[in-house]
Motif scaffolding. Structure first.
Motif, PDB file in Angstrom:
ATOM      1  N   VAL A  23     -28.369 114.429  86.276  1.00  0.00           N
ATOM      2  CA  VAL A  23     -29.223 115.481  85.711  1.00  0.00           C
ATOM      3  C   VAL A  23     -30.480 115.675  86.556  1.00  0.00           C
ATOM      4  N   PHE A  24     -31.126 114.558  86.933  1.00  0.00           N
ATOM      5  CA  PHE A  24     -32.406 114.638  87.636  1.00  0.00           C
ATOM      6  C   PHE A  24     -32.262 114.540  89.151  1.00  0.00           C
ATOM      7  N   LYS A  25     -31.008 114.564  89.642  1.00  0.00           N
ATOM      8  CA  LYS A  25     -30.718 114.596  91.086  1.00  0.00           C
ATOM      9  C   LYS A  25     -31.376 113.428  91.830  1.00  0.00           C
ATOM     10  N   THR A  26     -31.233 112.219  91.251  1.00  0.00           N
ATOM     11  CA  THR A  26     -31.748 111.016  91.907  1.00  0.00           C
ATOM     12  C   THR A  26     -30.598 110.327  92.623  1.00  0.00           C
ATOM     13  N   GLU A  27     -30.909 109.255  93.358  1.00  0.00           N
ATOM     14  CA  GLU A  27     -29.815 108.494  93.952  1.00  0.00           C
ATOM     15  C   GLU A  27     -29.045 107.772  92.861  1.00  0.00           C
ATOM     16  N   LYS A  28     -27.815 107.449  93.156  1.00  0.00           N
ATOM     17  CA  LYS A  28     -26.962 106.748  92.201  1.00  0.00           C
ATOM     18  C   LYS A  28     -27.611 105.402  91.847  1.00  0.00           C
ATOM     19  N   PRO A  29     -27.611 105.027  90.572  1.00  0.00           N
ATOM     20  CA  PRO A  29     -28.283 103.774  90.185  1.00  0.00           C
ATOM     21  C   PRO A  29     -27.578 102.538  90.747  1.00  0.00           C
ATOM     22  N   GLN A  30     -28.390 101.568  91.167  1.00  0.00           N
ATOM     23  CA  GLN A  30     -27.874 100.262  91.582  1.00  0.00           C
ATOM     24  C   GLN A  30     -27.896  99.391  90.333  1.00  0.00           C
ATOM     25  N   ILE A  31     -26.734  99.001  89.884  1.00  0.00           N
ATOM     26  CA  ILE A  31     -26.601  98.336  88.588  1.00  0.00           C
ATOM     27  C   ILE A  31     -26.320  96.850  88.762  1.00  0.00           C
ATOM     28  N   MET A  32     -27.073  96.025  88.038  1.00  0.00           N
ATOM     29  CA  MET A  32     -26.813  94.590  87.969  1.00  0.00           C
ATOM     30  C   MET A  32     -26.311  94.292  86.571  1.00  0.00           C
ATOM     31  N   THR A  33     -25.154  93.648  86.477  1.00  0.00           N
ATOM     32  CA  THR A  33     -24.603  93.296  85.170  1.00  0.00           C
ATOM     33  C   THR A  33     -25.043  91.890  84.776  1.00  0.00           C
ATOM     34  N   PHE A  34     -24.900  91.581  83.501  1.00  0.00           N
ATOM     35  CA  PHE A  34     -25.196  90.219  83.038  1.00  0.00           C
ATOM     36  C   PHE A  34     -24.304  89.211  83.762  1.00  0.00           C
ATOM     37  N   GLY A  35     -23.070  89.601  84.071  1.00  0.00           N
ATOM     38  CA  GLY A  35     -22.141  88.716  84.765  1.00  0.00           C
ATOM     39  C   GLY A  35     -22.529  88.430  86.199  1.00  0.00           C
ATOM     40  N   GLU A  36     -23.301  89.319  86.825  1.00  0.00           N
ATOM     41  CA  GLU A  36     -23.738  89.124  88.209  1.00  0.00           C
ATOM     42  C   GLU A  36     -25.014  88.294  88.316  1.00  0.00           C
ATOM     43  N   ALA A  37     -25.702  88.102  87.214  1.00  0.00           N
ATOM     44  CA  ALA A  37     -26.954  87.342  87.212  1.00  0.00           C
ATOM     45  C   ALA A  37     -26.656  85.848  87.326  1.00  0.00           C
ATOM     46  N   PRO A  38     -27.599  85.070  87.876  1.00  0.00           N
ATOM     47  CA  PRO A  38     -27.406  83.619  87.905  1.00  0.00           C
ATOM     48  C   PRO A  38     -27.198  83.097  86.486  1.00  0.00           C
ATOM     49  N   GLN A  39     -26.219  82.229  86.322  1.00  0.00           N
ATOM     50  CA  GLN A  39     -25.859  81.741  84.996  1.00  0.00           C
ATOM     51  C   GLN A  39     -26.555  80.425  84.670  1.00  0.00           C
ATOM     52  N   ASP A  40     -26.912  80.246  83.442  1.00  0.00           N
ATOM     53  CA  ASP A  40     -27.490  79.015  82.924  1.00  0.00           C
ATOM     54  C   ASP A  40     -26.342  78.040  82.681  1.00  0.00           C
ATOM     55  N   PRO A  41     -26.342  76.878  83.335  1.00  0.00           N
ATOM     56  CA  PRO A  41     -25.235  75.936  83.153  1.00  0.00           C
ATOM     57  C   PRO A  41     -25.124  75.405  81.718  1.00  0.00           C
ATOM     58  N   ASN A  42     -26.193  75.555  80.928  1.00  0.00           N
ATOM     59  CA  ASN A  42     -26.179  75.074  79.542  1.00  0.00           C
ATOM     60  C   ASN A  42     -25.707  76.144  78.559  1.00  0.00           C
ATOM     61  N   TYR A  43     -25.368  77.327  79.075  1.00  0.00           N
ATOM     62  CA  TYR A  43     -24.988  78.431  78.203  1.00  0.00           C
ATOM     63  C   TYR A  43     -23.831  79.202  78.831  1.00  0.00           C
ATOM     64  N   THR A  44     -22.748  79.325  78.113  1.00  0.00           N
ATOM     65  CA  THR A  44     -21.606  80.095  78.590  1.00  0.00           C
ATOM     66  C   THR A  44     -21.794  81.549  78.199  1.00  0.00           C
ATOM     67  N   LEU A  45     -21.759  82.417  79.184  1.00  0.00           N
ATOM     68  CA  LEU A  45     -21.930  83.847  78.945  1.00  0.00           C
ATOM     69  C   LEU A  45     -20.703  84.385  78.223  1.00  0.00           C
ATOM     70  N   PRO A  46     -20.905  85.061  77.083  1.00  0.00           N
ATOM     71  CA  PRO A  46     -19.753  85.637  76.373  1.00  0.00           C
ATOM     72  C   PRO A  46     -19.029  86.653  77.257  1.00  0.00           C
ATOM     73  N   GLU A  47     -17.732  86.682  77.171  1.00  0.00           N
ATOM     74  CA  GLU A  47     -16.921  87.589  77.984  1.00  0.00           C
ATOM     75  C   GLU A  47     -17.356  89.046  77.809  1.00  0.00           C
ATOM     76  N   GLU A  48     -17.688  89.450  76.574  1.00  0.00           N
ATOM     77  CA  GLU A  48     -18.064  90.840  76.312  1.00  0.00           C
ATOM     78  C   GLU A  48     -19.405  91.223  76.936  1.00  0.00           C
ATOM     79  N   ALA A  49     -20.184  90.242  77.400  1.00  0.00           N
ATOM     80  CA  ALA A  49     -21.486  90.535  78.017  1.00  0.00           C
ATOM     81  C   ALA A  49     -21.384  90.733  79.526  1.00  0.00           C
ATOM     82  N   LYS A  50     -20.357  90.209  80.148  1.00  0.00           N
ATOM     83  CA  LYS A  50     -20.282  90.173  81.615  1.00  0.00           C
ATOM     84  C   LYS A  50     -20.365  91.539  82.281  1.00  0.00           C
ATOM     85  N   SER A  51     -19.776  92.566  81.703  1.00  0.00           N
ATOM     86  CA  SER A  51     -19.785  93.887  82.339  1.00  0.00           C
ATOM     87  C   SER A  51     -20.934  94.774  81.871  1.00  0.00           C
ATOM     88  N   LEU A  52     -21.709  94.296  80.906  1.00  0.00           N
ATOM     89  CA  LEU A  52     -22.844  95.086  80.418  1.00  0.00           C
ATOM     90  C   LEU A  52     -23.975  95.102  81.441  1.00  0.00           C
TER      91      LEU A  52
END
Length: 142
Positions: A23-52
């Protein structure tokens, strides 16, 4: 120093950011998902969060507008899904504003170092306004 708009979505952030970029003719957004972020070894990321979307940003006519999906299980209220982001290269300025705004408010995340910021925190002030604080640095944290 800047105060940026931060919009939260309930699983459709990618669609919204891509739509606004078109709509605003900007560059395509660079998206970081929860699954791409460094993970906390004490917490398992829920599968449904990984692509958000954890974070993306568009520059719309000179204003930064940031976007993310809410984490699964986090409250989402349509119409109240906006916060203001205080971004500064001056860490003392961030701490002073955070301390002043938390008086009579509710801290949701104390100022702390994260993988993306030397000092990041969030709160709701006494007027019910959601704020995020982030130290902006030229150094990219890995």
């Amino acid at each position: 120093m800047a105060v940026d708009i931060y919009l939260n979505f309930n699983g459709n952030c990618r669609e919204a950011a891509e739509f606004y970029a078109e709509v605003f003719k900007t560059e395509k957004p660079q998206i970081m998902t929860f699954g791409e972020a460094p993970q906390d070894p004490n917490y398992t990321l829920p599968e449904e969060a990984k692509s958000l979307v954890m974070h993306t940003r568009l520059n719309i006519n000179g204003s930064n507008v940031m976007f993310s999906d809410t984490f699964p299980g986090s409250p989402f209220i349509l119409g109240n899904n906006i916060s203001l982001a205080f971004v500064s290269k001056n860490e003392e300025e961030i701490h002073a504003a955070f301390e002043a705004l938390k008086e009579g408010g509710t801290v949701t995340m104390e100022l702390q170092e994260t993988f993306w910021s030397k000092s990041y925190g969030a709160l709701k002030d006494k007027f019910g306004i959601e704020w995020q604080f982030s130290h902006e640095s030229n150094e990219l944290k890995q």
